[in-house]
Scaffold this motif. Sequence first.
Motif, PDB file in Angstrom:
ATOM      1  N   THR A  66       0.832  -1.200   0.000  1.00 49.99           N
ATOM      2  CA  THR A  66       0.000   0.000   0.000  1.00 49.99           C
ATOM      3  C   THR A  66       0.865   1.249   0.000  1.00 49.99           C
ATOM      4  OG1 THR A  66      -1.732  -1.183   1.176  1.00 49.99           O
ATOM      5  CG2 THR A  66      -1.844   1.216   1.220  1.00 49.99           C
TER       6      THR A  66
ATOM      7  N   LYS B 171      -8.853   7.891  -2.673  1.00 47.31           N
ATOM      8  CA  LYS B 171      -8.639   6.439  -2.598  1.00 47.31           C
ATOM      9  C   LYS B 171      -9.581   5.664  -3.528  1.00 47.31           C
ATOM     10  CE  LYS B 171      -7.982   2.669   0.608  1.00 47.31           C
ATOM     11  NZ  LYS B 171      -7.801   2.231   1.964  1.00 47.31           N
TER      12      LYS B 171
ATOM     13  N   THR C 153      -2.346  -3.226  -7.048  1.00 49.36           N
ATOM     14  CA  THR C 153      -3.738  -2.958  -6.658  1.00 49.36           C
ATOM     15  C   THR C 153      -4.720  -3.940  -7.282  1.00 49.36           C
ATOM     16  OG1 THR C 153      -3.987  -1.313  -8.411  1.00 49.36           O
ATOM     17  CG2 THR C 153      -3.370  -0.503  -6.220  1.00 49.36           C
TER      18      THR C 153
END
Length: 141
Positions: free
Chosen positions: A3, A66, A132
């Motif tokens: 992340t 996000k 991701t």
Amino acid sequence: MKTSLVQVISAAFILLWIYTAGSKLVDFQAYKQEMSLQVFSPGVTLVLLYAIPLLEILAAILLLVKKTNKAGMILSLLLMLVFTAYIILIISGYFPKKPCSCGGIIKAMGWKAHLIFNIFFISASILSLFITLKPEVSDND
């Protein structure tokens, strides 16, 4: 760890897009003059004149949120691929003129350095998207 790597890559793109769009908009007349020297037709040049900084700002905004980060990274990758294709055409001698309407200090790079710079950012965006999009592996599996 993954992340934070995605966040670092996103931050690098946000800085890149804000810097390049900002430098174009701050000295819009110079940017407009440089764009008029491009090999494109006047109609295409007019669209690109506004579309490029707008898309750069849009990519930065998408990367900031996000929920839209992945879309911002995809847009960033697409922009870098298009810019890189243009650079390859320039280096290969496809275009008779070689004007650079990039923003700020990036304009000072030679075409080969610019190509390496773009390949680095393309690689970073692909890595970010790979991280991701890769499904999380559970400890229970």
